[in-house]
Design a protein around this motif. Structure first.
Motif, short mmCIF file in Angstrom:
data_model
loop_
_atom_site.label_atom_id
_atom_site.label_comp_id
_atom_site.label_asym_id
_atom_site.label_seq_id
_atom_site.Cartn_x
_atom_site.Cartn_y
_atom_site.Cartn_z
N ALA A 1 -12.82 1.43 1.62
CA ALA A 1 -11.74 1.11 0.99
C ALA A 1 -10.82 0.32 -0.32
O ALA A 1 -10.05 0.76 -1.49
N GLY A 2 -11.59 -0.79 -0.39
CA GLY A 2 -11.22 -1.70 -1.00
C GLY A 2 -12.01 -0.95 -3.09
O GLY A 2 -11.62 -1.61 -3.56
N LEU A 3 -13.00 0.07 -2.30
CA LEU A 3 -13.64 0.27 -3.85
C LEU A 3 -12.57 1.52 -4.29
O LEU A 3 -12.43 2.01 -5.75
N PHE A 4 -12.17 1.70 -2.94
CA PHE A 4 -11.87 3.09 -3.44
C PHE A 4 -9.84 2.61 -4.06
O PHE A 4 -9.62 3.27 -4.49
N ALA A 5 -9.57 1.27 -3.16
CA ALA A 5 -8.20 0.90 -3.67
C ALA A 5 -8.58 0.33 -5.23
O ALA A 5 -7.65 0.83 -6.04
N THR A 6 -9.43 -0.47 -5.30
CA THR A 6 -9.76 -0.31 -7.17
C THR A 6 -9.74 0.31 -8.29
O THR A 6 -9.49 0.38 -8.97
N GLY A 7 -10.33 1.46 -7.83
CA GLY A 7 -10.73 2.28 -8.69
C GLY A 7 -9.43 2.84 -8.92
O GLY A 7 -8.84 3.80 -9.92
N VAL A 8 -8.02 3.06 -7.99
CA VAL A 8 -6.91 3.74 -8.25
C VAL A 8 -6.19 3.14 -8.62
O VAL A 8 -5.03 2.82 -9.78
N THR A 9 -6.25 1.58 -8.37
CA THR A 9 -4.63 0.64 -8.99
C THR A 9 -5.78 0.32 -10.59
O THR A 9 -4.35 -0.25 -11.53
N GLU A 10 -7.11 0.48 -10.68
CA GLU A 10 -8.22 -0.05 -12.19
C GLU A 10 -7.41 1.52 -13.07
O GLU A 10 -7.22 1.12 -14.53
N SER A 11 -6.73 2.08 -12.69
CA SER A 11 -6.38 3.69 -13.65
C SER A 11 -5.17 3.98 -13.15
O SER A 11 -4.36 3.84 -14.35
N ALA A 12 -4.93 3.50 -12.22
CA ALA A 12 -2.65 3.08 -11.81
C ALA A 12 -2.51 1.75 -12.72
O ALA A 12 -1.22 2.47 -13.78
N ARG A 13 -3.13 1.65 -12.85
CA ARG A 13 -2.22 0.03 -13.60
C ARG A 13 -1.35 0.05 -13.15
O ARG A 13 -0.95 -1.56 -13.30
N ILE A 14 -0.72 -0.21 -12.16
CA ILE A 14 0.65 -0.80 -12.07
C ILE A 14 0.36 -0.56 -10.35
O ILE A 14 1.32 -1.11 -10.37
N VAL A 15 -0.20 0.03 -9.76
CA VAL A 15 -0.59 -0.38 -8.46
C VAL A 15 -0.87 -1.47 -8.53
O VAL A 15 -2.34 -2.05 -7.91
N PRO A 16 -0.13 -3.01 -7.50
CA PRO A 16 -1.05 -4.17 -7.62
C PRO A 16 -2.47 -3.50 -6.22
O PRO A 16 -2.10 -2.76 -5.27
N LEU A 17 -2.83 -4.45 -6.04
CA LEU A 17 -4.06 -4.22 -5.76
C LEU A 17 -3.75 -4.76 -4.18
O LEU A 17 -4.48 -3.83 -3.00
N GLU A 18 -3.24 -5.28 -3.95
CA GLU A 18 -3.17 -6.19 -2.36
C GLU A 18 -2.21 -5.13 -2.05
O GLU A 18 -1.98 -6.05 -0.77
N TYR A 19 -1.95 -4.63 -2.53
CA TYR A 19 -0.40 -3.80 -1.73
C TYR A 19 -1.09 -2.59 -1.29
O TYR A 19 -0.05 -1.26 -1.27
N PHE A 20 -2.41 -2.38 -1.71
CA PHE A 20 -2.61 -0.76 -1.66
C PHE A 20 -2.86 -0.82 -0.66
O PHE A 20 -3.44 -1.82 0.60
N PRO A 21 -2.14 0.73 0.25
CA PRO A 21 -2.00 0.43 2.19
C PRO A 21 -3.01 0.03 3.21
O PRO A 21 -3.21 -0.95 3.55
N VAL A 22 -4.54 0.68 3.06
CA VAL A 22 -5.49 0.86 3.64
C VAL A 22 -5.85 -0.77 3.39
O VAL A 22 -6.12 -1.50 4.05
N TRP A 23 -5.88 -1.31 2.12
CA TRP A 23 -6.73 -2.35 1.30
C TRP A 23 -6.28 -2.94 2.58
O TRP A 23 -6.63 -4.63 2.39
N ARG A 24 -4.89 -3.50 1.80
CA ARG A 24 -3.54 -4.46 2.74
C ARG A 24 -4.51 -4.51 3.91
O ARG A 24 -4.63 -6.18 4.28
N PHE A 25 -4.37 -3.97 5.18
CA PHE A 25 -5.23 -4.26 6.16
C PHE A 25 -5.88 -4.86 6.52
O PHE A 25 -6.28 -5.95 7.17
N LEU A 26 -7.44 -4.14 5.50
CA LEU A 26 -8.77 -4.62 6.02
C LEU A 26 -8.88 -6.18 5.01
O LEU A 26 -9.52 -6.52 5.98
N ARG A 27 -8.61 -6.51 4.39
CA ARG A 27 -8.19 -7.90 3.78
C ARG A 27 -8.08 -8.95 4.80
O ARG A 27 -8.27 -10.32 4.80
N TYR A 28 -6.76 -8.54 5.90
CA TYR A 28 -7.02 -9.72 6.82
C TYR A 28 -8.47 -9.82 7.98
O TYR A 28 -7.86 -10.28 9.02
N ASN A 29 -9.29 -8.97 7.38
CA ASN A 29 -10.68 -8.90 9.10
C ASN A 29 -11.36 -10.23 9.24
O ASN A 29 -11.22 -10.53 7.87
#
Lengths: 696, 304
Positions: A190-218
């Protein structure tokens, strides 16, 4: 004998079997529970001898760091130890032959681990509290109370993850690798997926990427999860609930699998070939995920050369595939049989790349018109929390929280900036996005008729002020002033350490007194727009609503002139610089800089980088022949010399009067941005003076 | 009573047990022989509730065994490779067993440990193979279980200890009415101890019988006639095996000894001799009669 789900006898036997790891852990963590307060005490007394305050409280994250061991080492080790009987036929047979139901064996043993964890956590925390009390520290109770449930839930989650892996596998190697997969695979993917999307889209904050947001609460996998920061109260609750639910799910799954597990799975890496294939694919995908991210960039920008790293990583992935099969089954024939399943990996890779690209496009297509936007919320700084070790919060943010804006002009500004930015990123393939120094970055929650999205946008100072003006929270700003109760150390991190705690504390006290008389609204507006990274900040801890907060506030001459003077005096004293002389030089520089005219000046060398990758720029005023060196404050002395030497060699006029000083001073005067913060162009006399008096 | 009906167990493609059916009466000792891989250990593990059969049913006094603590509480299982806690000694194992087996008899444990001459304070990993077997046997017998299963237990024991263990098992059966199943790949290990014998071969139960019945119902007859065998001389006699050396017939007969002698005497044989059969010979001929032919080495292994 009843078909019970818990047996006291088995539970006691489990406790007994965990004696050795339990007491070793108790010893280590117990010692750290005493040593940390002791070392903080010694450090405090040595570094702050003669301090005006008698007692300290350390940052909460350092209160009982040994507890982290419990989650990351002790809990998994205990699970591995107690359930290791599943890895040997004879021991597996022995436990499966016992006159207890399987569910009873599992729950009783699992609760033995939980009991040890609770015992170690609670007893060492009590020891820690006592040690702090003995050494004269106060207020350690609340932070420990905050950390304790995180440690307990995180540790139990870690144990449940490992037992889940152990019920699926039958060798130590597969126990460890599958445990790591269960704990980290979702997060890595999820982190790499989110990083890929947010790095290429640039305006989506990584910490608010849907799945990643949850997984970091582990809490079992986030080393920095043990936050005691009260601003994260809501996030902490989410993390606790999420981790507890995950622990229950893993525990239940483990329980079911344990009951269904065949004793003959012992000494085999997986119960059957299908599960073995799933493990192998998962392990391989961990290597493939970064490749997918690279391929996404390649899709979006043809100039991005990825061939060699892609080929290399795919070779590594193939090697991992072969090695996994070879290590777990020790038969080449199984390696050969597994090869056709590589097709699944190929399909997954294609799916991931296409998925990331689709997510990126979806993100950039979200450009609602002003009338489509219901509200915009400026989110408080989330840089404190579960994914970073940075635990300082801006005082204003901590008290104000999130801001909801419905003002038409502000909404229009957001819509325009969002649309323009998305268009620019799309047309440039994601590589022309430049926030610029004079831009303010804000994380926004945009609620529109097309749904809720989180976006990170850059605004010019004018746009940002327009945005801030839209805030209607009825705040007077009084709440943003500095509270009376200051606990723990006061620090000015941009200052030399040798300035001393007492000086920092005096500056903060003076500032607090001065702010009492300042215009609260003006102070609040200043806090709203100030860029903390380019200001001199005073850091301290206080107690708000019974919780500790680490806070930083900017020091500004306009609002706190006496504190600014105290600061300058302290700097001058610390650096042995004649303040009056320095001020005169600064005045000259400031005047020069304020008169800086892009029409008359040009950037010499534009932006360049030194060997240590610090950025600097050189500006030459054509008329005066003066040079300005704008540089990063993290420059080492060698780097500074390198810059100066380089300029001296290359200076068109042969002028050799360049030197670099840290001009937090100018920031205090203007409260303005970074480019004006670190500037120097001194006369030869000033250079001589500084060289003779400045002790590195 | 243990009832095994149509039990099949597979490990992947390999069939370890194939529709095995048999029963063991309470208060008896069943000896189960079979070569390596015959399925003896698998069957015992199913009986101990360790494995779950793929097909068929296994019951103890009507109760199924899989994940059934009530039934398992009456069973002690001594596997071919015994398990001891890492670094433990007999005292620690006693502690473990007494906490896990509700009927564990500490007094009997102490008696047996003393009788075997094992040091309860010594680390078990310093024990020889035979001593480990003794330790496992002591622990199992001390559980005071109604059903005790021994898998290759006599392997590695010296003759004196072996006989002592056999005596202990017999005492448990006689005194407490316990039921025991003992597996071995050697018939000689079992013939003097067991009430019943069964043979597993390549996953199938090929033979099961009462030992006493085996010993008395089959016998060897050597008979010769003056002018060759009269017509119909063996009619009415259950001849399991027949061979001829010159004019002498060697017969393996199943049935009543006196009745058979009476029938043969009517034909006035010049030689008529009844010879006792060893259990090995009975087994060999029974297997041949059933059409099971092991290769020579397998048979030798079973009969040694």
């Amino acid at each position: 004998m009843k078909n019970k789900i818990f047996s006291y006898r088995l539970w006691v036997e489990g406790l007994r079997r965990l004696r050795i790891p339990g007491f070793i852990a108790l010893g280590f963590i117990g010692i750290s529970a005493i040593l940390v307060p002791a070392s903080v005490f010694v450090e405090s007394r040595l570094a702050y001898a003669g301090s005006i305050r008698d007692s300290f409280i350390t940052p909460e994250t350092a209160t009982h760091p040994g507890l982290v061991l419990l989650t990351f080492i002790v809990a998994p080790a205990m699970a591995l130890t107690l359930f290791s009987f599943l890895n040997r036929r004879r021991s597996s047979d022995f436990f499966h032959a016992l006159p207890y139901s399987r569910i009873c064996i599992f729950t009783s043993f699992f609760l033995s681990i939980a009991a040890w964890i609770c015992f170690i956590a609670v007893s060492t925390s009590a020891l820690n509290l006592a040690a702090y009390a003995v050494f004269g520290f106060k207020g350690a109770f609340l932070p420990i109370l905050r950390v304790l449930p995180q440690v307990l839930i995180g540790s139990i989650l870690a144990s449940a993850s490992v037992t889940l892996a152990m019920t699926l596998t039958g060798t130590l190697f597969s126990n460890l690798t599958v445990s790591a997969l269960i704990l980290y695979f979702p997060k890595i993917c999820a982190g790499l997926f989110a990083t890929g999307v947010t790095e290429s889209a640039r305006i989506v904050p990584l910490e608010y990427f849907p799945v990643w947001r949850f997984l970091r609460y582990n809490l079992a996998t986030s080393a920095s999860a043990f936050s005691t920061d009260p601003v994260d109260g809501k996030e902490l609750t989410v993390a606790l609930v999420y981790s507890a639910v995950l622990a229950i799910v893993y525990f239940t799954l483990s329980c079911i699998l344990f009951v269904k597990r065949k004793s003959e799975t012992a000494e085999r890496s997986a119960p059957n070939r299908a599960v073995q294939t799933v493990f192998r694919i998962a392990v391989t995908m961990v290597i493939c995920m970064p490749v997918c991210t690279m391929l996404l960039f390649n899709v979006t920008d043809d100039s991005y050369v990825v061939l060699i790293p892609v080929l290399f990583l795919y070779s590594v992935a193939l090697t991992v595939w072969v090695l996994w099969e070879l290590i777990t089954t020790k038969r080449w024939i199984n390696v050969l049989k597994s090869l056709p399943y590589l097709g699944i990996v190929v399909v997954l890779n294609v799916a991931v790349v296409l998925g990331m690209n689709a997510a990126k496009n979806e993100a950039l297509d979200f450009t609602p018109a002003p009338e489509e936007i219901k509200s915009v919320t400026i989110l408080a700084d989330r840089q404190s929390g579960y994914y970073t070790t940075y635990d300082m919060v801006e005082y204003a943010d901590s008290l104000k929280g999130d801001k909801v804006i419905t003002n038409a002009n502000s909404v229009k500004t957001v819509s325009e900036v969002l649309s323009k930015t998305a268009k620019s990123i799309k047309s440039a393939g994601g590589y022309s996005y430049d926030t610029g120094i004079d831009y303010y970055n804000a994380t926004l929650r945009i609620e529109s008729t097309r749904g809720v999205r989180y976006r990170e946008l850059s605004f010019t100072s004018m746009q940002y002020r327009s945005l801030a003006e839209g805030i209607e929270d009825g705040s007077t700003g009084e709440e943003t002033k500095i509270p009376e109760e200051i606990v723990g150390r006061v620090n000015v991190p941009s200052m030399p350490e040798f300035m001393g705690e007492d000086a920092c504390y005096r500056i903060l006290s003076t500032m607090r007194d001065e702010l009492k008389g300042a215009d609260a609204g003006e102070w609040r507006d200043y806090l709203l727009t100030v860029d903390y990274d380019n200001t001199v900040n005073v850091e301290f801890s206080t107690v708000v609503n019974g919780s500790y907060m680490n806070i930083r506030v900017p020091l500004n001459r306009k609002f706190a002139p006496k504190a600014a003077d105290e600061f300058l005096s302290a700097v001058g004293k610390a650096k042995n610089i004649d303040r009056d002389y320095a001020m005169k030089e600064v005045e000259k520089i400031t005047k020069f800089h304020l008169a800086y005219d892009p029409e008359k000046s040009y950037k010499y060398g534009d932006y360049a980088f030194t060997n240590d990758y610090n950025e600097y720029a050189v500006i030459l005023d054509k008329e005066s022949g003066q040079y300005l060196v704008v540089y990063n404050p993290d420059f080492t002395n060698e780097s500074r010399k390198e810059v100066v030497d380089g300029l001296t060699d290359e200076a068109p006029t042969g002028e050799d009067s360049f030197y670099v000083v840290t001009l937090y001073l100018s920031d205090l005067e203007t409260g303005e941005t970074a480019e004006k913060t670190y500037v120097s162009a001194l006369t030869p006399e000033a250079v001589d003076y500084i060289l003779n008096n400045w002790h590195y | 009573m243990i009832k095994i009906e149509g039990v099949t167990k597979k490990f992947g493609e390999a069939v370890a047990l194939d529709r095995v059916t048999c029963s063991v009466s309470d208060g008896s000792i069943l000896g189960m022989i079979g070569s390596n891989g015959a399925g003896k250990s698998t069957l015992l593990r199913i009986l101990a509730g360790v494995y779950k059969q793929d097909e068929g049913t296994v019951t103890v006094d009507g109760e199924t065994l899989w994940d059934n603590p009530s039934a398992k509480s009456r069973i002690a299982f001594v596997p071919d490779e015994s398990y001891f806690l890492a670094g433990s000694n007999l005292r620690r194992m006693e502690q473990t067993y007494s906490s896990l087996f509700p009927r564990f008899d500490k007094k009997r444990f102490a008696e047996l440990t003393a009788a075997f001459g094992l040091n309860p304070a010594a680390a078990i990993n310093t024990f020889s193979k035979g001593m480990k077997r003794q330790a496992a046997t002591i622990l199992a017998l001390a559980t005071r279980s109604d059903y005790i299963f021994f898998d290759e237990t006599f392997d590695g024991l010296d003759p004196i200890v072996r006989n002592y263990v056999k005596r202990l098992i017999c005492e448990d059966v006689i005194d407490r009415g316990a039921t025991a199943i003992i597996t071995s790949h050697s018939l000689r290990e079992l013939e003097d101890t067991c009430d019943q014998l069964a043979m597993l071969h390549r996953g199938g139960l090929v033979f099961e019988s009462d030992v006493q019945n085996l010993r008395t119902s089959k016998f060897k007859v050597q008979v010769a006639f003056r002018e060759g065998p009269p017509e119909g001389v063996f009619d009415g006699i259950d001849v399991k095996h027949e061979s001829r050396l010159g004019s002498v017939f060697n017969l393996i007969v199943n049935g009543d000894r006196d009745e058979t002698v009476g029938k043969l005497k009517k034909f006035d044989p010049v030689v008529l001799e009844i010879l006792p059969m060893t259990l090995e010979e009975v087994f060999t001929y029974e297997l041949e009669a059933l059409g099971y032919f092991c290769d020579a080495s397998e048979m030798e292994e079973l009969m040694k």
